[in-house]
Design an enzyme around this catalytic site. Structure first.
Site, PDB file in Angstrom:
ATOM      1  N   GLY A  10       0.846  -1.200   0.000  1.00  0.00           N
ATOM      2  CA  GLY A  10       0.000   0.000   0.000  1.00  0.00           C
ATOM      3  C   GLY A  10       0.870   1.235   0.000  1.00  0.00           C
ATOM      4  N   GLN A  49       3.160   9.923   1.390  1.00  0.00           N
ATOM      5  CA  GLN A  49       4.464   9.247   1.471  1.00  0.00           C
ATOM      6  C   GLN A  49       5.391   9.619   0.315  1.00  0.00           C
ATOM      7  OE1 GLN A  49       2.475   5.229   2.338  1.00  0.00           O
ATOM      8  NE2 GLN A  49       4.373   5.072   3.501  1.00  0.00           N
ATOM      9  N   CYS A  63       6.054  -0.215   7.433  1.00  0.00           N
ATOM     10  CA  CYS A  63       5.676   1.010   6.739  1.00  0.00           C
ATOM     11  C   CYS A  63       6.880   1.495   5.946  1.00  0.00           C
ATOM     12  CB  CYS A  63       5.244   2.084   7.745  1.00  0.00           C
ATOM     13  SG  CYS A  63       4.735   3.622   6.959  1.00  0.00           S
ATOM     14  N   LEU A  64       6.643   1.834   4.689  1.00  0.00           N
ATOM     15  CA  LEU A  64       7.750   2.288   3.838  1.00  0.00           C
ATOM     16  C   LEU A  64       8.344   3.596   4.359  1.00  0.00           C
ATOM     17  CD1 LEU A  64       6.154   1.402   0.388  1.00  0.00           C
ATOM     18  CD2 LEU A  64       8.011   0.182   1.551  1.00  0.00           C
ATOM     19  N   HIS A  71      -4.377   1.380   7.799  1.00  0.00           N
ATOM     20  CA  HIS A  71      -3.010   1.910   7.866  1.00  0.00           C
ATOM     21  C   HIS A  71      -2.855   3.083   6.881  1.00  0.00           C
ATOM     22  CE1 HIS A  71       1.568   1.155   7.870  1.00  0.00           C
ATOM     23  NE2 HIS A  71       1.397   1.934   6.817  1.00  0.00           N
TER      24      HIS A  71
END
Ligand code: GNR
Ligand code: NI
Length: 174
Positions: A46, A51, A94-95, A136
């Protein structure tokens, strides 16, 4: 399509609230295409627009496994209209928090309304990993990261580690 740079914690942008989309124009399509490519490359399941530094309520998700047919899901202006009382625990990554993982509890099922890639209103009932991933990602649109659900001690420890990592990288670049 272009791979965009993924922002990592600590960064004030990750704490901002993203703005709803009003127009389905070329800029939005390009953003969604770039986000999908960036997510596949990372790799991740995702990605929220914030981001890649864009303050828009746009999410891409793909839970298909390696070698399976790709199954991209585009969520624009998503709104959760139901969350189950039953919770589920998944180990989240999480990236924007590279190398960090933690078990997080969230409602196991959620229903949402959103606009798809073409701006058409849709409804979705999600459970399992998809429900967790959607929550998320919607958190990202509201400036929330999974570490916010951990104790202050664990959260501060992770932020300290990531900020040290960032400084080390800057030192090498400079
Ligand atoms: O790639 C990702 N994996 C993941 C695993 C469990 C719960 C959520 C996620 S999302 C994450 C990519 C990401 O940071 N999206 O914002
Ligand atoms: Ni994330």
């Amino acid at each position: 399509m272009t791979i965009r740079k993924i922002i990592t914690e600590p960064d004030v942008l990750l704490r901002k609230i993203s703005n709803p989309i009003e127009k389905f124009d070329k800029t939005l399509k390009t953003l969604m295409d770039d986000m999908l490519e960036t997510m596949y490359k990372a790799p991740g399941i995702g990605l929220a627009a914030i981001q890649v530094g864009v303050l828009r309520r746009v999410i891409v998700i793909d839970l298909s496994k390696n070698g399976e047919k790709k199954n991209p899901l585009y969520l624009v202006n998503p709104k959760i209209i139901f969350k189950s009382q039953t919770l589920a625990t998944y180990e989240e990554g999480c990236l924007s928090l590279p190398g960090q993982f933690a078990e997080i509890q969230r409602p196991s099922e959620c229903h949402l309304e959103y606009l798809d890639y073409d701006g058409k209103p849709q409804e979705l009932k999600a459970n399992g990993l998809l429900a967790t991933c959607i929550q998320h990602e919607i958190d990202h649109l509201d400036g929330i990261l999974f570490i916010d659900y951990l104790s202050k001690l664990k959260k501060d420890f992770i932020i300290k580690k990531l900020s040290k990592q960032k400084k080390d990288i800057e030192r090498i670049v400079v």
